[in-house]
Enzyme design. Structure first.
Site, mmCIF file in Angstrom:
data_model
loop_
_atom_site.group_PDB
_atom_site.id
_atom_site.type_symbol
_atom_site.label_atom_id
_atom_site.label_comp_id
_atom_site.label_asym_id
_atom_site.label_seq_id
_atom_site.Cartn_x
_atom_site.Cartn_y
_atom_site.Cartn_z
ATOM 1 N N CYS A 1 25.225 5.752 47.309
ATOM 2 C CA CYS A 1 26.239 5.246 46.368
ATOM 3 C C CYS A 1 26.963 6.342 45.599
ATOM 4 O O CYS A 1 27.790 6.038 44.745
ATOM 5 C CB CYS A 1 25.607 4.250 45.396
ATOM 6 S SG CYS A 1 24.581 5.018 44.136
ATOM 7 N N CYS B 1 16.583 19.297 40.275
ATOM 8 C CA CYS B 1 16.535 19.119 38.829
ATOM 9 C C CYS B 1 17.323 17.854 38.515
ATOM 10 O O CYS B 1 18.532 17.807 38.711
ATOM 11 C CB CYS B 1 17.161 20.362 38.193
ATOM 12 S SG CYS B 1 17.120 20.357 36.415
HETATM 13 ZN ZN LIG Z 1 22.386 5.187 44.804
#
Ligand SMILES: [Zn+2]
Length: 126
Positions: free
Chosen positions: A95, A115
């Site tokens: 996404c 990170c």
């Molecule tokens: Zn996602």
């Protein structure tokens, strides 16, 4: 895929700014920084699995750190030249939500340090 308006409704301000506008949560404040339960971390926005607790470690950076992603195609890397630095941005491959950055100073065997902002992740021990 959810619209920006829907996301704004469903996410907190900080979650929206981090995942959609590439902001960064303050170090040492995130929910998962000092959190070492066994389980899976998935994308807050779409639910795709991203990291396993088995690769999580304390890097001292103030953000949750992992030395590998859960699957080689879970995460996408983009070159980020903002703030006068060349860094590698990591986003959810499904996404495009912003997660954080990946650096080359992590532990073996990968040497990578993913990170990640706590607020872009959702933990599950199921
Ligand atoms: Zn996602």
């Amino acid at each position: 895929m959810k619209s920006k308006e829907e996301l704004k409704k469903n996410l907190s301000d900080l979650e929206y700014r981090v995942t959609q506008e590439k902001s960064t949560e303050r170090p040492f404040t995130g929910e998962y920084y000092k959190f070492f339960e066994k389980g899976i971390y998935s994308c807050l926005v779409c639910g795709q699995n991203l990291f396993s607790s088995e690769t999580k470690y304390d890097s001292g950076s103030g953000w949750p750190s992992f030395w590998d992603q859960i699957d080689p195609i879970a995460i996408k890397v983009n070159v980020d030249s903002s703030h006068g630095m060349i860094r590698e941005e990591i986003v959810c491959a499904n996404c495009d939500s912003h997660l954080g950055h990946v650096f080359d100073d992590g532990p073996k065997p990968t040497g990578k340090r993913y990170c990640v902002n706590s607020c872009s992740l959702l933990f599950s021990n199921k």
